[in-house]
Design a protein around this motif. Structure first.
Motif, PDB file in Angstrom:
ATOM      1  N   ARG A   1       3.195   5.829  -3.193  1.00  0.00           N
ATOM      2  CA  ARG A   1       4.498   6.711  -3.058  1.00  0.00           C
ATOM      3  C   ARG A   1       5.455   6.662  -4.429  1.00  0.00           C
ATOM      4  O   ARG A   1       6.179   7.337  -4.470  1.00  0.00           O
ATOM      5  CB  ARG A   1       5.253   6.401  -1.980  1.00  0.00           C
ATOM      6  CG  ARG A   1       4.521   6.703  -0.451  1.00  0.00           C
ATOM      7  CD  ARG A   1       5.319   7.428   0.561  1.00  0.00           C
ATOM      8  NE  ARG A   1       6.257   8.462   0.086  1.00  0.00           N
ATOM      9  CZ  ARG A   1       7.174   8.919   0.902  1.00  0.00           C
ATOM     10  NH1 ARG A   1       7.260   8.672   2.111  1.00  0.00           N
ATOM     11  NH2 ARG A   1       7.990   9.955   0.312  1.00  0.00           N
ATOM     12  N   VAL A   2       5.142   5.624  -5.247  1.00  0.00           N
ATOM     13  CA  VAL A   2       5.958   5.180  -6.155  1.00  0.00           C
ATOM     14  C   VAL A   2       5.711   6.535  -7.450  1.00  0.00           C
ATOM     15  O   VAL A   2       4.568   6.627  -7.719  1.00  0.00           O
ATOM     16  CB  VAL A   2       5.980   4.030  -6.754  1.00  0.00           C
ATOM     17  CG1 VAL A   2       4.998   3.492  -7.716  1.00  0.00           C
ATOM     18  CG2 VAL A   2       7.180   3.560  -7.535  1.00  0.00           C
ATOM     19  N   ARG A   3       7.025   6.770  -7.939  1.00  0.00           N
ATOM     20  CA  ARG A   3       7.071   8.018  -8.929  1.00  0.00           C
ATOM     21  C   ARG A   3       7.808   7.425 -10.065  1.00  0.00           C
ATOM     22  O   ARG A   3       8.804   6.927  -9.810  1.00  0.00           O
ATOM     23  CB  ARG A   3       7.482   9.298  -8.389  1.00  0.00           C
ATOM     24  CG  ARG A   3       6.781   9.783  -7.032  1.00  0.00           C
ATOM     25  CD  ARG A   3       5.495  10.494  -7.760  1.00  0.00           C
ATOM     26  NE  ARG A   3       4.595  10.840  -6.425  1.00  0.00           N
ATOM     27  CZ  ARG A   3       3.819  10.120  -5.985  1.00  0.00           C
ATOM     28  NH1 ARG A   3       3.441   8.983  -6.189  1.00  0.00           N
ATOM     29  NH2 ARG A   3       3.002  10.667  -4.929  1.00  0.00           N
TER      30      ARG A   3
ATOM     31  N   ALA B   1       0.883  -1.160  -0.102  1.00  0.00           N
ATOM     32  CA  ALA B   1       0.022  -0.079  -0.062  1.00  0.00           C
ATOM     33  C   ALA B   1       0.825   1.418  -0.074  1.00  0.00           C
ATOM     34  O   ALA B   1       0.482   2.132  -0.739  1.00  0.00           O
ATOM     35  CB  ALA B   1      -1.004  -0.076   1.054  1.00  0.00           C
ATOM     36  N   GLU B   2       2.098   1.413   0.884  1.00  0.00           N
ATOM     37  CA  GLU B   2       2.782   2.474   0.916  1.00  0.00           C
ATOM     38  C   GLU B   2       3.398   2.657  -0.362  1.00  0.00           C
ATOM     39  O   GLU B   2       3.607   3.852  -1.028  1.00  0.00           O
ATOM     40  CB  GLU B   2       3.643   2.191   1.966  1.00  0.00           C
ATOM     41  CG  GLU B   2       4.553   3.463   2.302  1.00  0.00           C
ATOM     42  CD  GLU B   2       5.148   3.763   3.900  1.00  0.00           C
ATOM     43  OE1 GLU B   2       4.919   2.664   4.566  1.00  0.00           O
ATOM     44  OE2 GLU B   2       5.414   4.992   4.013  1.00  0.00           O
ATOM     45  N   ALA B   3       4.197   1.588  -0.920  1.00  0.00           N
ATOM     46  CA  ALA B   3       4.752   1.593  -2.216  1.00  0.00           C
ATOM     47  C   ALA B   3       4.017   2.015  -3.378  1.00  0.00           C
ATOM     48  O   ALA B   3       4.364   2.967  -4.167  1.00  0.00           O
ATOM     49  CB  ALA B   3       5.654   0.383  -2.696  1.00  0.00           C
ATOM     50  N   LEU B   4       2.830   1.408  -3.436  1.00  0.00           N
ATOM     51  CA  LEU B   4       1.741   2.159  -4.374  1.00  0.00           C
ATOM     52  C   LEU B   4       1.449   3.266  -4.457  1.00  0.00           C
ATOM     53  O   LEU B   4       1.567   4.186  -5.404  1.00  0.00           O
ATOM     54  CB  LEU B   4       0.565   1.040  -4.367  1.00  0.00           C
ATOM     55  CG  LEU B   4      -0.617   1.568  -5.153  1.00  0.00           C
ATOM     56  CD1 LEU B   4      -0.320   1.107  -6.317  1.00  0.00           C
ATOM     57  CD2 LEU B   4      -1.852   0.674  -4.867  1.00  0.00           C
TER      58      LEU B   4
ATOM     59  N   VAL C   1      12.448   4.663 -11.604  1.00  0.00           N
ATOM     60  CA  VAL C   1      11.259   4.620 -10.544  1.00  0.00           C
ATOM     61  C   VAL C   1      11.771   4.808  -8.998  1.00  0.00           C
ATOM     62  O   VAL C   1      12.537   4.281  -8.603  1.00  0.00           O
ATOM     63  CB  VAL C   1      10.201   3.218 -10.769  1.00  0.00           C
ATOM     64  CG1 VAL C   1       9.666   3.173 -11.882  1.00  0.00           C
ATOM     65  CG2 VAL C   1      11.231   1.965 -10.387  1.00  0.00           C
ATOM     66  N   ASP C   2      11.167   5.536  -8.460  1.00  0.00           N
ATOM     67  CA  ASP C   2      11.540   5.876  -7.117  1.00  0.00           C
ATOM     68  C   ASP C   2      10.364   6.357  -6.342  1.00  0.00           C
ATOM     69  O   ASP C   2       9.065   6.723  -6.848  1.00  0.00           O
ATOM     70  CB  ASP C   2      12.834   6.920  -6.997  1.00  0.00           C
ATOM     71  CG  ASP C   2      13.524   6.762  -5.883  1.00  0.00           C
ATOM     72  OD1 ASP C   2      13.063   6.294  -4.657  1.00  0.00           O
ATOM     73  OD2 ASP C   2      14.771   7.233  -6.039  1.00  0.00           O
ATOM     74  N   THR C   3      10.450   6.700  -5.000  1.00  0.00           N
ATOM     75  CA  THR C   3       9.473   7.418  -4.028  1.00  0.00           C
ATOM     76  C   THR C   3       9.437   8.980  -4.186  1.00  0.00           C
ATOM     77  O   THR C   3       8.820   9.680  -3.552  1.00  0.00           O
ATOM     78  CB  THR C   3       9.263   6.629  -2.679  1.00  0.00           C
ATOM     79  OG1 THR C   3      10.595   6.579  -2.127  1.00  0.00           O
ATOM     80  CG2 THR C   3       8.784   5.404  -2.849  1.00  0.00           C
TER      81      THR C   3
ATOM     82  N   VAL D   1      14.467   0.116 -16.134  1.00  0.00           N
ATOM     83  CA  VAL D   1      14.846   0.406 -14.748  1.00  0.00           C
ATOM     84  C   VAL D   1      15.478  -1.065 -14.268  1.00  0.00           C
ATOM     85  O   VAL D   1      16.610  -0.845 -13.513  1.00  0.00           O
ATOM     86  CB  VAL D   1      13.612   0.622 -14.102  1.00  0.00           C
ATOM     87  CG1 VAL D   1      13.945   0.546 -12.411  1.00  0.00           C
ATOM     88  CG2 VAL D   1      12.715   1.638 -14.451  1.00  0.00           C
TER      89      VAL D   1
ATOM     90  N   THR E   1      16.432   9.576  -6.326  1.00  0.00           N
ATOM     91  CA  THR E   1      17.654   9.452  -5.444  1.00  0.00           C
ATOM     92  C   THR E   1      18.860   9.579  -6.228  1.00  0.00           C
ATOM     93  O   THR E   1      19.725  10.252  -5.682  1.00  0.00           O
ATOM     94  CB  THR E   1      17.562   7.808  -4.659  1.00  0.00           C
ATOM     95  OG1 THR E   1      16.260   7.594  -4.113  1.00  0.00           O
ATOM     96  CG2 THR E   1      18.499   8.019  -3.691  1.00  0.00           C
ATOM     97  N   ILE E   2      18.973   8.985  -7.359  1.00  0.00           N
ATOM     98  CA  ILE E   2      20.078   9.023  -8.167  1.00  0.00           C
ATOM     99  C   ILE E   2      20.508  10.504  -8.788  1.00  0.00           C
ATOM    100  O   ILE E   2      21.545  11.037  -8.690  1.00  0.00           O
ATOM    101  CB  ILE E   2      20.214   7.818  -9.206  1.00  0.00           C
ATOM    102  CG1 ILE E   2      20.195   6.492  -8.417  1.00  0.00           C
ATOM    103  CG2 ILE E   2      21.653   8.036 -10.207  1.00  0.00           C
ATOM    104  CD1 ILE E   2      20.261   5.263  -9.543  1.00  0.00           C
TER     105      ILE E   2
END
Lengths: 201, 201
Positions: free
Chosen positions: A56-58, A51-54, A66-68, A91, A73-74
């Motif tokens: 926050r993922v962008r 639920a959290e990854a779904l 793909v990241d939150t 990815v 981050t990179i």
């Protein structure tokens, strides 16, 4: 299942799990049962993590990773060299190269390869964004880390063409014998490439 | 992953997915990426199905099956014969027998087998509940569908002992050649059992 033997919620969970790569109908049932048995230790944390990854993922608007967070981050890591961009198809390739931890560069994810037969043209890939990043300046080398397939090489040629006027170095991964690989099992193309690019011992 | 390349939420999802049977660290990464790519088609429905199943799943207090209702769908099914109880080690075995759809009976899930070496005694299994169900009356046959292992057979003997005074028929699955099986690949024990239990053609 011919007859309904568990509630519709469990059957739906099994059906959806069966669509996860690596799981089939049989292993999805095993996975669902395992989750139910390890309710507190695995099922609840996994459900929460999903639920959290779904939520926050962008997809990074700069590089396509793909990241939150966006930029990812990179892209925001101050310790990475801005001068080098490693171009990958997917990815998954970016993650694989990061696990190798050989370079401290930026990335650009194309989202596939040119494939006229499948109707994938330059506009379907993230190539325009790459050319814009290079044109914006500060980049000295583009490492084309695409797969060694016909489509990958076609895409590499197309990108080389697109950035040819921008005065940057374009390189590609070396072909050769995989580390730990046995010659006997390698194809002729790899062996001949490895011979051609031989280095002094 | 040595360096953090995706947000902590994604890394946690991968770590938890890697603990699902059928998936490992490598396939968990592939699965997570696939979920992220198929966000609307698979990730969102799977996450919702997980949350719902997690919330609603129960262990049936009568037979030990897992379901979203207690008593479970099978225990409350009016079309099933009350007189026959199929005793299985695990819910997975119950599901397997239901897929075969050969019997229209009730079930009883033991939750394992007797295994003194692993410290599993009669009180760790759902045997007391089984004896109570039989003692309550209405049951004429107990089919011991335990695995054909030493532990399974030990458990079968123990259960037979426990219900010996209750005057019911206790049966076990037939040993023999699997349907579609080739004799050449079968062990001596199976072949000898199949010969002993041969039937008229």
């Amino acid at each position: 299942m011919s007859k309904s033997i568990a509630g519709p919620e469990i059957e739906r969970l099994i059906q959806l799990l069966a669509r996860v790569p690596g799981l089939g109908p049989r292993s999805a049932r095993r996975a669902a049962l395992h989750l139910i048995k390890k309710k507190e230790q695995l099922f609840a944390p996994l459900s929460a993590a999903m639920a959290e990854a779904l939520d926050r993922v962008r997809v990074c608007s700069t590089c396509g990773n793909v990241d939150t967070s966006d930029p990812c981050t990179i892209c925001t890591d101050p310790r990475r060299e801005d001068g080098t961009i490693i171009v990958v198809e997917d990815v998954a390739d970016l993650w694989a190269l990061e696990r190798a931890a050989a370079m401290n560069a930026r990335y650009h994810v194309l989202g596939g390869t040119l494939s006229p037969l499948d109707g994938v043209g330059p506009d379907d890939l993230n190539i325009k964004g790459l050319v814009e990043r290079v044109a914006a300046g500060g980049v000295s080398e583009l490492i084309l880390a695409v797969n060694a397939t016909v489509e990958g090489q076609t895409t590499a040629h197309y990108i080389t063409d697109q950035v040819s006027d921008l005065g940057i170095k374009v390189t590609r991964l070396a072909h050769g014998v995989p580390v730990g690989g046995e010659l006997d099992y390698l194809d002729e193309g790899t062996l001949s490439a490895a011979l051609k690019s031989r280095t002094t011992f």
